[in-house]
Design a protein around this motif. Structure first.
Motif: not given
Length: 75
Positions: A7-10, A26-29, A53-56, A59-61
């Protein structure tokens, strides 16, 4: 088997590229907007089909995870 999720807090995202189509969900599809720099980078990948698969991080990160669940920050 088991999986590890860092978990990267995104907000969790799955980004799929198929040809010229790029879809972020998102996680819910639910379909969610993708920052232009991230979309451009994915469009430039030399693959016709790819799933990320990752975290948004906002700010574009975007933080992607490799198959060993280590963080692989995108630029």
């Amino acid at each position: 088997g088991w999986g590890l999720e860092v978990k990267a807090d995104g907000e969790r995202r799955m980004i799929r590229k198929s040809g010229s189509e790029i879809v972020s969900s998102n996680r819910k599809g639910l379909i969610v907007n993708l920052a232009a720099p991230v979309a451009d980078a994915i469009a430039a990948l030399p693959f016709d089909r790819v799933v990320l698969d990752g975290e948004d991080m906002g700010d574009g990160g975007y933080v992607a995870f490799d198959r060993n669940a280590r963080q692989a920050p995108s630029k």
